[in-house]
Design a protein around this motif. Structure first.
Motif, PDB file in Angstrom:
ATOM      1  N   ILE A  69       0.837  -1.201   0.000  1.00 47.61           N
ATOM      2  CA  ILE A  69       0.000   0.000   0.000  1.00 47.61           C
ATOM      3  C   ILE A  69       0.871   1.249   0.000  1.00 47.61           C
ATOM      4  CG2 ILE A  69      -1.663   1.331   1.362  1.00 47.61           C
ATOM      5  CD1 ILE A  69      -2.876  -1.445   2.158  1.00 47.61           C
ATOM      6  N   THR A  70       1.932   1.256   0.801  1.00 47.54           N
ATOM      7  CA  THR A  70       2.845   2.402   0.827  1.00 47.54           C
ATOM      8  C   THR A  70       3.470   2.620  -0.543  1.00 47.54           C
ATOM      9  OG1 THR A  70       3.318   2.066   3.170  1.00 47.54           O
ATOM     10  CG2 THR A  70       4.922   3.342   1.923  1.00 47.54           C
ATOM     11  N   GLY A  71       3.901   1.549  -1.174  1.00 46.23           N
ATOM     12  CA  GLY A  71       4.473   1.642  -2.524  1.00 46.23           C
ATOM     13  C   GLY A  71       3.461   2.133  -3.537  1.00 46.23           C
ATOM     14  N   TRP A  72       2.227   1.684  -3.407  1.00 44.33           N
ATOM     15  CA  TRP A  72       1.175   2.112  -4.329  1.00 44.33           C
ATOM     16  C   TRP A  72       0.949   3.615  -4.204  1.00 44.33           C
ATOM     17  CZ3 TRP A  72      -3.563   4.475  -4.476  1.00 44.33           C
ATOM     18  CH2 TRP A  72      -4.303   4.314  -5.644  1.00 44.33           C
ATOM     19  N   TYR A  73       0.864   4.102  -2.977  1.00 41.77           N
ATOM     20  CA  TYR A  73       0.682   5.545  -2.770  1.00 41.77           C
ATOM     21  C   TYR A  73       1.857   6.332  -3.335  1.00 41.77           C
ATOM     22  CZ  TYR A  73      -3.502   5.367   0.139  1.00 41.77           C
ATOM     23  OH  TYR A  73      -4.785   5.205   0.591  1.00 41.77           O
ATOM     24  N   GLN A  74       3.064   5.824  -3.166  1.00 42.88           N
ATOM     25  CA  GLN A  74       4.243   6.510  -3.696  1.00 42.88           C
ATOM     26  C   GLN A  74       4.164   6.597  -5.229  1.00 42.88           C
ATOM     27  OE1 GLN A  74       6.804   8.113  -1.971  1.00 42.88           O
ATOM     28  NE2 GLN A  74       7.028   8.914  -4.039  1.00 42.88           N
ATOM     29  N   ARG A  75       3.821   5.503  -5.856  1.00 46.83           N
ATOM     30  CA  ARG A  75       3.700   5.500  -7.332  1.00 46.83           C
ATOM     31  C   ARG A  75       2.561   6.432  -7.775  1.00 46.83           C
ATOM     32  NH1 ARG A  75       4.936   0.334  -6.028  1.00 46.83           N
ATOM     33  NH2 ARG A  75       2.835  -0.465  -6.245  1.00 46.83           N
ATOM     34  N   LEU A  76       1.472   6.469  -7.011  1.00 43.82           N
ATOM     35  CA  LEU A  76       0.373   7.379  -7.337  1.00 43.82           C
ATOM     36  C   LEU A  76       0.845   8.820  -7.265  1.00 43.82           C
ATOM     37  CD1 LEU A  76      -2.652   7.915  -7.907  1.00 43.82           C
ATOM     38  CD2 LEU A  76      -2.986   7.887  -5.430  1.00 43.82           C
ATOM     39  N   ASN A  77       1.568   9.151  -6.202  1.00 43.47           N
ATOM     40  CA  ASN A  77       2.061  10.524  -6.036  1.00 43.47           C
ATOM     41  C   ASN A  77       3.050  10.907  -7.119  1.00 43.47           C
ATOM     42  OD1 ASN A  77       0.503  11.021  -3.756  1.00 43.47           O
ATOM     43  ND2 ASN A  77       2.068  10.263  -2.370  1.00 43.47           N
TER      44      ASN A  77
END
Length: 82
Positions: A69-77
């Protein structure tokens, strides 16, 4: 119903892929993050054994939900959506 769902996802991916961000967030991350809690609560409250009845909440290909989830948010940002 599954074929229609997959067809629609493919159609949107081909023409307006940015629309899938909200879908992925609510559908998949909600199931992953919320599912961890729901699966645990169902297992305890219903005294389920050996993962019976909670397979929907199991994501074997994601060993660490928090990291995912943390990685997903980073890629989204990092996306350029302008």
């Amino acid at each position: 119903a599954t074929m229609a769902y997959v067809s629609r996802i493919n159609e949107i991916a081909a023409h307006s892929p940015h629309l899938l961000l909200a879908h992925q967030y609510t559908r998949y991350l909600g199931d992953l993050f919320g599912g961890q809690m729901m699966g645990g609560m169902a297992t305890r409250s219903l005294d389920l054994k050996d993962g019976k009845g909670v397979a929907f909440y199991e994501f074997e290909s994601i060993p660490n939900a928090k990291e995912y989830i943390t990685g997903w948010y980073q890629r989204l940002n990092d996306l350029d959506l302008t």
